[in-house]
Write an enzyme that holds these catalytic residues in place. Structure first.
Site, PDB file in Angstrom:
ATOM      1  CG  PHE A  69      83.071 -21.893  28.270  1.00 23.78           C
ATOM      2  CD1 PHE A  69      83.726 -21.876  26.993  1.00 23.78           C
ATOM      3  CD2 PHE A  69      83.498 -20.646  29.151  1.00 23.78           C
ATOM      4  CE1 PHE A  69      84.309 -20.839  26.662  1.00 23.78           C
ATOM      5  CE2 PHE A  69      84.496 -19.835  28.706  1.00 23.78           C
ATOM      6  CZ  PHE A  69      84.774 -19.867  27.116  1.00 23.78           C
ATOM      7  CB  THR A  94      78.452 -31.560  28.404  1.00 24.24           C
ATOM      8  OG1 THR A  94      77.891 -32.368  27.655  1.00 24.24           O
ATOM      9  CG2 THR A  94      77.711 -30.213  27.727  1.00 24.24           C
ATOM     10  CE  LYS A 153      85.742 -39.191  26.508  1.00 26.24           C
ATOM     11  NZ  LYS A 153      86.963 -39.241  27.217  1.00 26.24           N
ATOM     12  CB  VAL A 163      89.090 -42.430  19.745  1.00 27.46           C
ATOM     13  CG1 VAL A 163      89.964 -43.512  19.945  1.00 27.46           C
ATOM     14  CG2 VAL A 163      87.695 -43.015  19.745  1.00 27.46           C
ATOM     15  N   GLY A 212      94.437 -31.668  33.527  1.00 31.10           N
ATOM     16  CA  GLY A 212      93.127 -31.688  32.486  1.00 31.10           C
ATOM     17  C   GLY A 212      93.079 -32.994  31.913  1.00 31.10           C
ATOM     18  CD  GLU A 227      86.540 -38.444  30.970  1.00 31.69           C
ATOM     19  OE1 GLU A 227      85.652 -38.125  30.810  1.00 31.69           O
ATOM     20  OE2 GLU A 227      87.758 -38.301  29.965  1.00 31.69           O
ATOM     21  CG  ASP A 264      88.318 -42.447  29.069  1.00 32.88           C
ATOM     22  OD1 ASP A 264      87.783 -41.649  28.246  1.00 32.88           O
ATOM     23  OD2 ASP A 264      89.511 -42.808  28.403  1.00 32.88           O
ATOM     24  CE  LYS A 283      89.081 -41.876  25.224  1.00 28.00           C
ATOM     25  NZ  LYS A 283      90.289 -41.793  26.197  1.00 28.00           N
ATOM     26  N   GLY A 293      94.072 -33.726  27.103  1.00 25.00           N
ATOM     27  CA  GLY A 293      94.724 -32.378  27.347  1.00 25.00           C
ATOM     28  C   GLY A 293      93.641 -31.366  26.681  1.00 25.00           C
TER      29      GLY A 293
END
Ligand code: HSE
Length: 356
Positions: free
Chosen positions: A13, A104, A133, A160, A214, A217, A228, A232, A329
């Site tokens: 959350f 998460t 991911k 992605v 936001g 990571e 990251d 992807k 975002g």
């Protein structure tokens, strides 16, 4: 109209889980028009706590508690739910949920704890939507087989380019082409930092702002050191290109060595510095690399600014096709979850085969 009932358990959350919840509140009517009756029956977050109500959770109340109090275990302390304190695995197994939303944090080394969550959900015969991911970058083939065996969907559009539909764009809209090569900008945080450095911001200022918005990571070195986008790229290789690669096997160089001065010097010389991911064929093998590159300002990728991402797919019959859109975002990634949920509903109601 007969509606299909989707009982969701949100595992996580944080930024994405809450972004998706906000969207769900706003779009309830639209979902009804599509024929979906959606309830969130459980929220399980390692920090905010875990609540379960088989009849549905009041999302506005849960959001309000977390946003206004920001206290550890606030959901368990102040939300009046019949069941509290269940861990993620118990929540996945024992709630009346039929869709598990795994949002998460990403771990590109082991995929955990998300990987266990996804395996548990699929084994229980529950559909999975994830923006995490790790599981799909590391264990896609195993998870796909598990989804098939259990006749459920596993969706991961948000892994992605967040809500910009990169996966469905290639897999569905471009179905039938041969993909020769893919290149693109797959990390919002680093593209945001590089853009801000063009405008005179320092690396640290730009990173802080990306965190505030936001985009970054939980551990921002995942962005800066290009883990990251390497993850992807691995997702695209494994899911769309028919290859098999671990994020560690993606050639990788981040933007730590790029200063404001070098960005501005490149600009004066007619270039932009961009962190470019490339996926290509070498014989039977599919290879991937992520590296900073000087791109001529006239190149379409040079105009991809801020948190925008882009993916250019070089094909046999269409030449190059490009998708540009937000790459990170809270609402943007929440939108990917909504899109996956509607997709599951469409596939189920049209009698499509289960797939992942
Ligand atoms: N940290 C990631 C990015 C989030 O900046 O692109 C979206 O995957």
């Amino acid at each position: 109209m007969r509606k299909n009932v989707y009982n969701l358990a949100l595992i996580g959350f944080g930024t994405v889980g809450r972004g998706f919840s906000e969207i769900l509140i706003k779009k309830r009517r639209l979902l009804e028009d599509y024929g979906l009756e959606v309830k969130v029956v459980a929220i399980c977050d390692i920090y905010w706590g875990s609540i379960y109500d088989p009849n549905g959770i009041d999302l506005s109340k849960a959001l309000n508690l977390v946003e206004s109090k920001r206290e550890e275990k606030i959901l368990e302390k102040e939300y009046d739910a019949p069941y509290k304190g269940w861990d993620a695995v118990k929540t996945i197994k024992e709630t009346n949920s039929n869709v598990i939303v795994e949002v998460t944090w990403t771990n590109l080394e082991t995929g955990e704890p998300g990987l266990t969550h996804v395996k548990t959900a699929l084994s229980e015969g529950k559909h999975v939507i994830m923006t995490n991911k790790g599981p799909v970058a590391i264990a896609y083939h195993e998870l796909r087989d598990l989804a098939y065996e259990n006749r459920v969907f596993m969706m991961y559009e948000g892994t992605v380019m967040s809500g910009s539909p990169a996966i469905r764009f290639i897999r569905e809209a471009l179905a039938g082409v041969k993909i020769i090569e893919i290149h693109g900008i797959l990390n919002g945080t680093t593209n945001f930092i590089l853009t801000k450095m063009e405008e005179g911001w320092s690396f640290d200022e730009a990173l802080k702002e990306a965190q505030r918005l936001g985009y970054a990571e939980a551990d921002p070195s995942a962005d800066i050191d290009a883990w990251d986008p390497a993850g992807k790229a691995a997702i695209l290789v494994n899911t769309i290109m028919g290859g098999r690669i671990h994020p560690k096997e993606v050639e990788r160089e981040g933007i730590r060595g790029i200063s404001k001065e070098s960005v501005q010097e490149a600009l004066k010389e007619g270039y932009k510095i961009k962190l470019i991911a490339k996926i290509w064929r070498e014989g039977e093998e599919i290879k991937a690399a992520v590296k900073p590159q000087r791109i001529p300002q006239t190149h379409p990728l040079a105009s991809v600014r801020g948190v925008l991402n882009a993916i250019t797919v070089k094909t046999d019959h269409l030449g190059e096709v490009t998708l540009i859109g937000p790459g990170a975002g809270r609402l943007e990634t929440g939108q990917a979850v909504l899109n996956d949920l509607i997709a599951i509903h469409r596939y189920i109601t049209s009698g499509s085969k289960f797939y992942a």
